[in-house]
Scaffold this motif. Structure first.
Motif, PDB file in Angstrom:
ATOM      1  N   UNK A  76      -0.610  13.881   7.124  1.00  0.00           N
ATOM      2  CA  UNK A  76      -0.550  14.576   5.829  1.00  0.00           C
ATOM      3  C   UNK A  76      -0.399  13.571   4.680  1.00  0.00           C
ATOM      4  N   UNK A  77       0.386  12.530   4.893  1.00  0.00           N
ATOM      5  CA  UNK A  77       0.545  11.503   3.874  1.00  0.00           C
ATOM      6  C   UNK A  77      -0.780  10.796   3.604  1.00  0.00           C
ATOM      7  N   UNK A  78      -1.469  10.403   4.660  1.00  0.00           N
ATOM      8  CA  UNK A  78      -2.764   9.719   4.501  1.00  0.00           C
ATOM      9  C   UNK A  78      -3.753  10.621   3.777  1.00  0.00           C
ATOM     10  N   UNK A  79      -3.758  11.893   4.135  1.00  0.00           N
ATOM     11  CA  UNK A  79      -4.681  12.819   3.484  1.00  0.00           C
ATOM     12  C   UNK A  79      -4.338  12.958   2.004  1.00  0.00           C
ATOM     13  N   UNK A  80      -3.077  12.974   1.668  1.00  0.00           N
ATOM     14  CA  UNK A  80      -2.676  13.061   0.265  1.00  0.00           C
ATOM     15  C   UNK A  80      -3.155  11.833  -0.497  1.00  0.00           C
ATOM     16  N   UNK A  81      -2.967  10.668   0.092  1.00  0.00           N
ATOM     17  CA  UNK A  81      -3.374   9.431  -0.569  1.00  0.00           C
ATOM     18  C   UNK A  81      -4.896   9.341  -0.745  1.00  0.00           C
ATOM     19  N   UNK A  82      -5.648  10.045   0.098  1.00  0.00           N
ATOM     20  CA  UNK A  82      -7.106  10.055  -0.023  1.00  0.00           C
ATOM     21  C   UNK A  82      -7.583  11.031  -1.098  1.00  0.00           C
ATOM     22  N   UNK A  83      -6.704  11.911  -1.523  1.00  0.00           N
ATOM     23  CA  UNK A  83      -7.062  12.918  -2.513  1.00  0.00           C
ATOM     24  C   UNK A  83      -7.211  12.260  -3.885  1.00  0.00           C
ATOM     25  N   UNK A  84      -8.323  12.514  -4.586  1.00  0.00           N
ATOM     26  CA  UNK A  84      -8.542  11.917  -5.907  1.00  0.00           C
ATOM     27  C   UNK A  84      -7.446  12.232  -6.927  1.00  0.00           C
ATOM     28  N   UNK A  85      -6.727  13.320  -6.754  1.00  0.00           N
ATOM     29  CA  UNK A  85      -5.632  13.640  -7.670  1.00  0.00           C
ATOM     30  C   UNK A  85      -4.547  12.561  -7.665  1.00  0.00           C
ATOM     31  N   UNK A  86      -4.456  11.825  -6.580  1.00  0.00           N
ATOM     32  CA  UNK A  86      -3.401  10.830  -6.422  1.00  0.00           C
ATOM     33  C   UNK A  86      -3.938   9.402  -6.438  1.00  0.00           C
ATOM     34  N   UNK A  87      -5.130   9.204  -6.981  1.00  0.00           N
ATOM     35  CA  UNK A  87      -5.782   7.895  -6.965  1.00  0.00           C
ATOM     36  C   UNK A  87      -5.022   6.825  -7.752  1.00  0.00           C
ATOM     37  N   UNK A  88      -4.199   7.226  -8.714  1.00  0.00           N
ATOM     38  CA  UNK A  88      -3.474   6.261  -9.533  1.00  0.00           C
ATOM     39  C   UNK A  88      -2.157   5.792  -8.907  1.00  0.00           C
ATOM     40  N   UNK A  89      -1.816   6.343  -7.773  1.00  0.00           N
ATOM     41  CA  UNK A  89      -0.567   5.942  -7.116  1.00  0.00           C
ATOM     42  C   UNK A  89      -0.754   4.637  -6.349  1.00  0.00           C
ATOM     43  N   UNK A  90       0.315   3.918  -6.165  1.00  0.00           N
ATOM     44  CA  UNK A  90       0.275   2.682  -5.387  1.00  0.00           C
ATOM     45  C   UNK A  90       0.582   3.032  -3.928  1.00  0.00           C
ATOM     46  N   UNK A  91      -0.439   2.949  -3.067  1.00  0.00           N
ATOM     47  CA  UNK A  91      -0.246   3.356  -1.667  1.00  0.00           C
ATOM     48  C   UNK A  91       0.901   2.639  -0.966  1.00  0.00           C
TER      49      UNK A  91
END
Length: 116
Positions: A76-91
């Motif tokens: 679920x975390x990986x999927x969230x990080x792949x979502x364009x809504x969260x593209x500005x976050x630092x993985x």
């Protein structure tokens, strides 16, 4: 409180549209195990806030997270990080906070309860 509402909407959007953005591997793991339905929305929000913002997660929600399992939590975390809504976050920061949340919950659940 408005911040919580914004994150509620983001989590709902993530759960609704996230499957479209997920890699096949994460999507398959999540769907095959019905992971999206195994944790109540209030606990999803608490976990989300503890990882993506500066929130804490209750004992109850830690229990739900641990029952969900590490594989699900990671997918679920990986999927969230792949979502364009969260593209500005630092993985790397998000992953570190995710590991910290998981380890804290695991320690809390594994620790013996005080005697009555």
């Amino acid at each position: 409180m408005a911040s919580l509402n914004v994150y509620s909407v983001l989590v709902v959007l993530f759960l609704t549209f996230g499957a479209l953005m997920a890699t096949k591997e994460n999507d398959q793991i999540i769907k095959e195990n019905n992971y999206e339905t195994k944790m109540g929305l209030p606990c999803v929000l608490e976990a989300f806030m503890s990882i993506f913002e500066t929130g804490s997660i209750s004992n109850k929600c830690c229990g739900e997270l641990v029952v969900l399992g590490k594989v699900c939590h990671s997918a679920l975390l990986k999927r969230t990080l792949e979502n364009p809504l969260f593209k500005d976050l630092t993985p790397t920061t998000i992953i570190a906070k995710s590991i910290q949340t998981w380890n804290n919950c695991l320690a809390l659940i594994d620790s013996p309860s005080p005697s009555a």
